[in-house]
Design an enzyme around this catalytic site. Structure first.
Site, PDB file in Angstrom:
ATOM      1  N   GLY A  62     -24.321  -9.137  11.018  1.00 50.97           N
ATOM      2  CA  GLY A  62     -24.951  -8.116  10.166  1.00 50.97           C
ATOM      3  C   GLY A  62     -26.170  -8.635   9.427  1.00 50.97           C
ATOM      4  O   GLY A  62     -26.995  -9.376   9.972  1.00 50.97           O
ATOM      5  N   VAL A  63     -26.262  -8.245   8.157  1.00 49.97           N
ATOM      6  CA  VAL A  63     -27.383  -8.641   7.303  1.00 49.97           C
ATOM      7  C   VAL A  63     -27.515 -10.169   7.246  1.00 49.97           C
ATOM      8  O   VAL A  63     -28.615 -10.721   7.318  1.00 49.97           O
ATOM      9  CB  VAL A  63     -27.147  -8.102   5.864  1.00 49.97           C
ATOM     10  CG1 VAL A  63     -28.127  -8.701   4.885  1.00 49.97           C
ATOM     11  CG2 VAL A  63     -27.253  -6.590   5.852  1.00 49.97           C
ATOM     12  N   ASP A  64     -26.393 -10.828   7.102  1.00 57.79           N
ATOM     13  CA  ASP A  64     -26.354 -12.285   6.977  1.00 57.79           C
ATOM     14  C   ASP A  64     -27.048 -12.957   8.176  1.00 57.79           C
ATOM     15  O   ASP A  64     -27.938 -13.807   8.015  1.00 57.79           O
ATOM     16  CB  ASP A  64     -24.872 -12.690   6.905  1.00 57.79           C
ATOM     17  CG  ASP A  64     -24.648 -14.051   6.286  1.00 57.79           C
ATOM     18  OD1 ASP A  64     -25.637 -14.680   5.858  1.00 57.79           O
ATOM     19  OD2 ASP A  64     -23.482 -14.496   6.238  1.00 57.79           O
ATOM     20  N   ASP A  97     -35.379  -2.484   7.319  1.00 59.81           N
ATOM     21  CA  ASP A  97     -34.764  -3.778   7.597  1.00 59.81           C
ATOM     22  C   ASP A  97     -34.942  -4.656   6.357  1.00 59.81           C
ATOM     23  O   ASP A  97     -36.071  -4.888   5.924  1.00 59.81           O
ATOM     24  CB  ASP A  97     -35.481  -4.396   8.804  1.00 59.81           C
ATOM     25  CG  ASP A  97     -34.904  -5.739   9.215  1.00 59.81           C
ATOM     26  OD1 ASP A  97     -34.187  -6.372   8.427  1.00 59.81           O
ATOM     27  OD2 ASP A  97     -35.201  -6.161  10.355  1.00 59.81           O
ATOM     28  N   ILE A  98     -33.856  -5.145   5.816  1.00 58.24           N
ATOM     29  CA  ILE A  98     -33.912  -5.938   4.578  1.00 58.24           C
ATOM     30  C   ILE A  98     -34.793  -7.179   4.747  1.00 58.24           C
ATOM     31  O   ILE A  98     -35.460  -7.599   3.806  1.00 58.24           O
ATOM     32  CB  ILE A  98     -32.474  -6.315   4.113  1.00 58.24           C
ATOM     33  CG1 ILE A  98     -32.468  -6.907   2.688  1.00 58.24           C
ATOM     34  CG2 ILE A  98     -31.786  -7.283   5.053  1.00 58.24           C
ATOM     35  CD1 ILE A  98     -32.383  -5.906   1.611  1.00 58.24           C
ATOM     36  N   SER A 113     -21.001  -4.815   1.630  1.00 60.62           N
ATOM     37  CA  SER A 113     -19.610  -4.523   2.030  1.00 60.62           C
ATOM     38  C   SER A 113     -19.417  -3.314   2.938  1.00 60.62           C
ATOM     39  O   SER A 113     -18.304  -3.086   3.418  1.00 60.62           O
ATOM     40  CB  SER A 113     -18.662  -4.373   0.817  1.00 60.62           C
ATOM     41  OG  SER A 113     -18.326  -5.623   0.265  1.00 60.62           O
ATOM     42  N   THR A 114     -20.483  -2.528   3.177  1.00 64.32           N
ATOM     43  CA  THR A 114     -20.271  -1.283   3.934  1.00 64.32           C
ATOM     44  C   THR A 114     -20.356  -1.452   5.448  1.00 64.32           C
ATOM     45  O   THR A 114     -20.223  -0.479   6.193  1.00 64.32           O
ATOM     46  CB  THR A 114     -21.279  -0.188   3.528  1.00 64.32           C
ATOM     47  OG1 THR A 114     -22.601  -0.628   3.895  1.00 64.32           O
ATOM     48  CG2 THR A 114     -21.223   0.105   2.054  1.00 64.32           C
ATOM     49  N   GLY A 115     -20.569  -2.698   5.921  1.00 63.39           N
ATOM     50  CA  GLY A 115     -20.609  -2.943   7.360  1.00 63.39           C
ATOM     51  C   GLY A 115     -19.288  -3.512   7.828  1.00 63.39           C
ATOM     52  O   GLY A 115     -18.249  -2.837   7.795  1.00 63.39           O
ATOM     53  N   TYR A 142     -17.304  -5.448   6.441  1.00 60.73           N
ATOM     54  CA  TYR A 142     -16.266  -5.479   5.401  1.00 60.73           C
ATOM     55  C   TYR A 142     -15.626  -4.125   5.112  1.00 60.73           C
ATOM     56  O   TYR A 142     -14.686  -4.041   4.318  1.00 60.73           O
ATOM     57  CB  TYR A 142     -16.799  -6.125   4.115  1.00 60.73           C
ATOM     58  CG  TYR A 142     -16.866  -7.649   4.173  1.00 60.73           C
ATOM     59  CD1 TYR A 142     -16.561  -8.343   5.343  1.00 60.73           C
ATOM     60  CD2 TYR A 142     -17.226  -8.396   3.061  1.00 60.73           C
ATOM     61  CE1 TYR A 142     -16.621  -9.734   5.403  1.00 60.73           C
ATOM     62  CE2 TYR A 142     -17.280  -9.791   3.107  1.00 60.73           C
ATOM     63  CZ  TYR A 142     -16.982 -10.452   4.277  1.00 60.73           C
ATOM     64  OH  TYR A 142     -17.036 -11.825   4.322  1.00 60.73           O
TER      65      TYR A 142
HETATM   66  P1  ADP Z   1     -20.664  -6.713   4.912  1.00 62.13           P
HETATM   67  O1  ADP Z   1     -20.015  -7.844   5.678  1.00 62.13           O
HETATM   68  O2  ADP Z   1     -20.848  -7.014   3.436  1.00 62.13           O
HETATM   69  O3  ADP Z   1     -20.023  -5.404   5.197  1.00 62.13           O
HETATM   70  P2  ADP Z   1     -22.822  -6.204   6.837  1.00 62.13           P
HETATM   71  O4  ADP Z   1     -24.006  -7.089   7.036  1.00 62.13           O
HETATM   72  O5  ADP Z   1     -21.826  -6.123   7.920  1.00 62.13           O
HETATM   73  O6  ADP Z   1     -22.179  -6.691   5.450  1.00 62.13           O
HETATM   74  O7  ADP Z   1     -23.311  -4.731   6.516  1.00 62.13           O
HETATM   75  C1  ADP Z   1     -23.788  -4.258   5.279  1.00 62.13           C
HETATM   76  C2  ADP Z   1     -24.723  -3.087   5.512  1.00 62.13           C
HETATM   77  O8  ADP Z   1     -26.006  -3.561   5.911  1.00 62.13           O
HETATM   78  C3  ADP Z   1     -24.292  -2.124   6.605  1.00 62.13           C
HETATM   79  O9  ADP Z   1     -24.522  -0.813   6.133  1.00 62.13           O
HETATM   80  C4  ADP Z   1     -25.222  -2.452   7.779  1.00 62.13           C
HETATM   81  O10 ADP Z   1     -25.482  -1.322   8.584  1.00 62.13           O
HETATM   82  C5  ADP Z   1     -26.476  -2.850   7.047  1.00 62.13           C
HETATM   83  N1  ADP Z   1     -27.410  -3.735   7.783  1.00 62.13           N
HETATM   84  C6  ADP Z   1     -27.192  -4.520   8.872  1.00 62.13           C
HETATM   85  N2  ADP Z   1     -28.302  -5.200   9.201  1.00 62.13           N
HETATM   86  C7  ADP Z   1     -29.273  -4.842   8.295  1.00 62.13           C
HETATM   87  C8  ADP Z   1     -30.654  -5.183   8.090  1.00 62.13           C
HETATM   88  N3  ADP Z   1     -31.284  -6.046   8.888  1.00 62.13           N
HETATM   89  N4  ADP Z   1     -31.311  -4.609   7.050  1.00 62.13           N
HETATM   90  C9  ADP Z   1     -30.681  -3.737   6.221  1.00 62.13           C
HETATM   91  N5  ADP Z   1     -29.400  -3.381   6.355  1.00 62.13           N
HETATM   92  C10 ADP Z   1     -28.695  -3.914   7.388  1.00 62.13           C
END
Ligand code: ADP
Length: 189
Positions: free
Chosen positions: A43-45, A21-22, A134-136, A138
């Protein structure tokens, strides 16, 4: 390879690939896969703002007001503090939406990595962690993102000595495995 456990390292261990988890990473800065509003998202944001608390959003609002009234352009990066996160800083960057960047997807994704790394170096930071930008939501294909990300990181690290550690954090072992299979860190250019 269809499963991935443990960690893998490249470029004399300056780059490490992990599953996790980031928001939990103990590094100088974690990178947020933000959107151009800088006002949070999924997502990450969403995870970063939820774990870091409201001070990050307040700083983002100030950046919008003073520097980017129309939003942060795709490929650019800005820095805030990390609030309650273990990381001292968050670097917010906006990845390209797959199929919506007029053929400039790879160039813009590379810019995300390069500009985030440059911002970290400008602040004298030593260790940075990236999610797979971008791999989620986006929709960037993971295989192609691996090629772009690894090439951009390798190019930057060959020119810069400030940054010691780049950790690439994948949410699932499957995502990490795809990255490991497609990365180009050790390739001659
Ligand atoms: P984007 O909108 O740039 O695609 P996302 O947040 O939707 O960003 O996803 C980017 C990547 O991060 C995806 O592979 C997703 O599975 C992964 N991800 C989502 N949550 C977390 C987290 N808490 N820690 C690490 N990676 C995550």
């Amino acid at each position: 390879m269809d499963s991935f456990t443990g960690s893998q390292s490249y470029l004399e261990s300056r780059v490490t690939v992990v599953t996790g988890d980031i928001t939990k990473q103990q590094v100088d800065a974690i990178v947020n896969a933000a959107n151009s509003s800088l006002m949070g998202g999924g997502g990450v944001d969403g995870a970063i703002h939820a774990a870091g608390g409201p001070s990050i959003l307040a700083e983002c609002r100030e950046i919008r007001r003073t520097q980017y009234p129309d939003g942060l352009p795709t490929g650019e990066a800005v820095l805030t503090t990390g609030g309650k996160l273990p990381a001292r800083f968050v670097i917010h960057t906006v990845g390209p939406v797959w199929g919506r960047a007029g053929g400039r997807e790879s160039e813009l994704l590379a810019a995300c990595y390069r500009n985030s790394l440059q911002l970290a170096a400008d602040h004298d930071l030593r260790a940075i962690a990236f999610p797979a930008i971008s791999t989620g939501i986006y929709g960037y294909p993971r295989e192609q993102a691996a090629i772009v990300a690894s090439t951009a990181i390798k190019d930057f690290l060959s020119r810069n000595r400030t940054l010691r550690k780049v950790r690439l954090v994948f949410y699932s072992p499957g995502d990490a495995a795809v990255f490991v299979q497609h990365q180009r860190f050790e390739e001659e250019r």
